[in-house]
Design a protein around this motif. Structure first.
Motif, PDB file in Angstrom:
ATOM      1  N   ASP A  45       0.705  -1.603  -0.339  1.00 15.86           N
ATOM      2  CA  ASP A  45      -0.438   0.240  -0.013  1.00 15.86           C
ATOM      3  C   ASP A  45       1.214   1.148   0.281  1.00 15.86           C
ATOM      4  N   HIS A  46       1.472   1.635  -1.122  1.00 18.35           N
ATOM      5  CA  HIS A  46       2.334   2.860  -1.361  1.00 18.35           C
ATOM      6  C   HIS A  46       1.385   4.000  -0.933  1.00 18.35           C
ATOM      7  N   GLU A  47      -0.184   3.498  -1.715  1.00 18.79           N
ATOM      8  CA  GLU A  47      -0.774   5.272  -1.783  1.00 18.79           C
ATOM      9  C   GLU A  47      -1.825   4.307  -1.711  1.00 18.79           C
ATOM     10  N   ALA A  48      -2.941   5.572  -0.799  1.00 17.92           N
ATOM     11  CA  ALA A  48      -4.122   4.490  -0.187  1.00 17.92           C
ATOM     12  C   ALA A  48      -4.470   4.357  -1.598  1.00 17.92           C
ATOM     13  N   MET A  65      -7.486   5.045  -2.798  1.00 16.03           N
ATOM     14  CA  MET A  65      -8.461   6.204  -2.560  1.00 16.03           C
ATOM     15  C   MET A  65      -8.133   7.247  -4.103  1.00 16.03           C
ATOM     16  N   THR A  66      -6.988   7.470  -3.482  1.00 17.18           N
ATOM     17  CA  THR A  66      -6.278   8.849  -3.442  1.00 17.18           C
ATOM     18  C   THR A  66      -5.363   8.117  -5.235  1.00 17.18           C
ATOM     19  N   GLY A  67      -5.265   6.507  -5.487  1.00 21.81           N
ATOM     20  CA  GLY A  67      -4.720   6.027  -6.544  1.00 21.81           C
ATOM     21  C   GLY A  67      -5.930   6.398  -7.751  1.00 21.81           C
ATOM     22  N   ARG A  68      -7.078   5.863  -7.270  1.00 13.72           N
ATOM     23  CA  ARG A  68      -7.856   5.655  -8.239  1.00 13.72           C
ATOM     24  C   ARG A  68      -8.826   7.168  -8.543  1.00 13.72           C
ATOM     25  N   PHE A  69      -8.645   7.946  -7.915  1.00 19.34           N
ATOM     26  CA  PHE A  69      -9.070   9.443  -8.258  1.00 19.34           C
ATOM     27  C   PHE A  69      -7.576  10.591  -9.254  1.00 19.34           C
ATOM     28  N   TYR A  70      -6.802  10.156  -9.000  1.00 19.02           N
ATOM     29  CA  TYR A  70      -5.928  10.661  -9.462  1.00 19.02           C
ATOM     30  C   TYR A  70      -4.433   9.936 -10.713  1.00 19.02           C
ATOM     31  N   GLY A  71      -4.723   8.531  -9.890  1.00 20.48           N
ATOM     32  CA  GLY A  71      -3.882   7.372 -10.570  1.00 20.48           C
ATOM     33  C   GLY A  71      -2.740   7.369 -10.586  1.00 20.48           C
ATOM     34  N   ASN A  72      -2.102   6.369 -10.741  1.00 23.93           N
ATOM     35  CA  ASN A  72      -0.258   6.538  -9.828  1.00 23.93           C
ATOM     36  C   ASN A  72       0.420   7.110 -10.638  1.00 23.93           C
ATOM     37  N   LEU A  73       1.602   7.976  -9.792  1.00 24.68           N
ATOM     38  CA  LEU A  73       1.704   9.270 -10.735  1.00 24.68           C
ATOM     39  C   LEU A  73       3.177   8.193 -10.526  1.00 24.68           C
ATOM     40  N   LEU A  74       3.776   7.794  -9.213  1.00 22.46           N
ATOM     41  CA  LEU A  74       5.329   7.484  -9.038  1.00 22.46           C
ATOM     42  C   LEU A  74       5.499   6.533  -9.411  1.00 22.46           C
TER      43      LEU A  74
END
Lengths: 190, 354
Positions: free
Chosen positions: B80-83, B85-94
């Motif tokens: 779980d590097h990124e929640a 929920m935020t991954g769903r809204f904004y996409g995987n930026l990292l």
């Protein structure tokens, strides 16, 4: 009688000193807080800037899913901080809006000290196929990037999107934000 | 009985014409830095070519991301590097950040040889894609030319390369490279992949590199051992000695030895070169080299001379190189074989030294 008077004044004095200490401690505490609430109060969307029916989410379950203790709140989980740092950000916050059943809109703010890092982040965000609008707010110490996004798993009709955009126009004017891009209405502004 | 081609007036005229043509081209070109990818100026107005390049570069990075996501979703346990929920809204930026550095280099070449019928064309490519979700030390690679058997890979010789490809049925290679250590002074990597001949043939290579600086010299020792299903075992040893003089001049001596089950004993190559950075966009180099083999006896098979001019033509992704030269092959009794190599380097993606 005299003893009672002295005792009374001593109590008042002690209470006064305690109040003074508490007040000075609180103000010191506030000035040393690395996550000032004032920033969130200013940058979060106000009630007039969100569509009717939307409000700040209070459901603890939804907040927990987003990694927040309160709403809006800074990202403080180690994994989130690591990700932000790897993308050259210095701080980030989230604000969730919708009903208590679902988050319908999310505001993410990321602070960068250097403009090139901010532009890079915005560029990468712009490559994601998501309904996101990006804004920029320059400060003396760096740049805040503000991204407002809708949930790709939910459906938004034209009227709702229109109300969202109307609110964001007010938001943009209030904070004198510079537009970065608009993928919510599929128009790209650079 | 050997017959000798007369070095007559006709040949001299042809050679002279070849070099005159080279000089004419060079009058419009002249060099680039031997640190060839010097930083481009800040981006100005984007031309149509820039937009096309940017689009293609984006595709390369998205390709790296897609491959990374496909492999990591099947191999790696979710962290779980990124929640979510935020991954769903904004996409995987990292991941998008971490695939930076992935690139494809395309190199079309024109080789002008003596005699108008003998021009050759070649297209090379090399790809390096990062797979950050699997490991920051893992790269996906693809090359049109395997340099493991080449004793002088930095100097292009069309005829030598053709001979190599005929002997070993060379074809493109692709696979994964894992860097155990990837520092300035030490590097150790393991590559596993397939060579396509066109049928796929597995190949493994272990490569180590040591760098050391002595006062005004820099030494670089690279040792590789490799195995391929068809060619068997082999090893390659390379030693490079650099002597920079300020930021403009560089002298280099390089020796390479290759032993494999297909080599003629030990194949060897040696060259010396002088590089000069003429400006931020241009450089020039003079190269002298020799190569040969040790079996059945120690033989020098080829001498070569190159004068190289390289120039960054556009932004930081398009380079032009013009290299007139002379080859002297044993099988021609070391007669002069003039040539001009013209090469374009097109870098697509986000170029960083990997």
């Amino acid at each position: 009688m005299q003893r009672k008077t002295i005792f009374k004044w001593a109590l008042i004095l002690i209470a006064g000193v305690m109040l003074y200490k508490f007040a000075s401690f609180s103000s010191q505490d506030v000035s040393l807080n690395p996550f000032p609430a004032s920033v969130l109060d200013e940058l979060a969307l106000q009630q007039a800037e969100v569509p009717p029916g939307y409000k700040l989410i209070t459901s603890s379950n939804l907040l927990m899913q987003a990694g927040l203790a309160q709403n809006p709140d800074y990202l403080t989980r180690r994994a989130d901080l690591e990700d932000i740092i790897q993308m050259d950000g210095a701080a980030a916050f989230l604000a969730l809006y919708g009903s208590d059943e679902a988050v319908r809109m999310m505001l993410k703010g990321v602070f960068f000290r250097k403009p090139q890092h901010a532009l890079k982040y915005a560029e990468v965000q712009g490559t994601r196929h998501r309904q996101v609008i990006g804004f920029r707010r320059d400060t003396t110490s760096g740049i805040w990037l503000l991204f407002i996004a809708c949930d790709p798993d939910l459906t938004y009709d034209e009227a709702e999107l229109h109300r969202i955009m109307q609110g964001l126009e007010v938001y943009q004017r209030r904070l004198t934000l510079l537009p970065l891009f608009d993928q919510m209405t599929a128009d790209h502004v650079e | 009985m050997k017959t000798y081609r007369p070095v007559g007036r006709a040949v001299e005229l042809k050679t002279a014409r070849l070099f005159a043509g080279a000089l004419l081209l060079l009058s419009n070109i002249t060099g680039t830095g031997y640190a060839d990818e010097s930083a481009a100026p800040l981006r100005r107005e984007m031309t149509r070519m820039d937009r096309s390049h940017r689009y293609l570069s984006g595709r390369v990075l998205r390709l790296a991301e897609s491959i990374n996501n496909v492999i990591s979703s099947t191999v790696r346990q979710e962290e779980d590097h990124e929640a979510e929920m935020t991954g769903r809204f904004y996409g995987n930026l990292l991941t998008a950040y971490q695939v930076e550095g992935s690139h494809i280099r395309v190199t079309p070449r024109l080789i002008i040889l003596e005699g108008s019928d003998n021009n050759e064309y070649k297209l090379d490519f090399s790809a390096r894609l990062r797979l950050p979700d699997l490991s920051k030390r893992l790269r996906l690679y693809a090359d049109s030319y395997d340099t493991d058997y080449d004793t002088m890979e930095e100097i292009f010789s069309s005829r030598y390369r053709k001979k190599l490809e005929e002997e070993r049925s060379e074809g493109p290679t692709a696979g994964l490279t894992y860097f155990f250590s990837d520092r300035m002074r030490r590097q150790l990597s393991l590559s596993t992949g397939l060579r396509f001949r066109p049928e796929p043939s597995p190949k493994i290579r272990l490569r180590g590199r040591l760098r050391k600086t002595f006062e005004s010299y820099r030494a670089d020792l690279a040792q590789s051992v490799f195995w391929s299903e068809r060619d068997g075992f082999g090893e390659k040893t390379e030693f490079t000695l650099d002597r920079p003089s300020g930021t403009i001049h560089l002298f280099r001596l390089k020796s390479s030895l290759v032993w494999s089950e297909l080599s003629h004993g030990v194949d060897w190559g040696q060259y010396g070169s002088y590089y000069a950075r003429l400006s931020k966009r241009r450089s020039a180099a003079l190269k002298l080299g020799a190569r040969g083999y040790s079996h059945p006896s120690l033989i020098t098979d080829q001498y070569l001379l190159r004068v190289n001019f390289r120039r960054r033509v556009h932004r930081d992704w398009l380079f032009l190189e013009i290299e007139p030269g002379l080859d002297f092959f044993r099988e021609d009794d070391f007669e002069t074989s003039p040539l001009i190599n013209i090469r374009l380097d097109i870098v697509i993606g986000s170029f960083e030294r990997i």
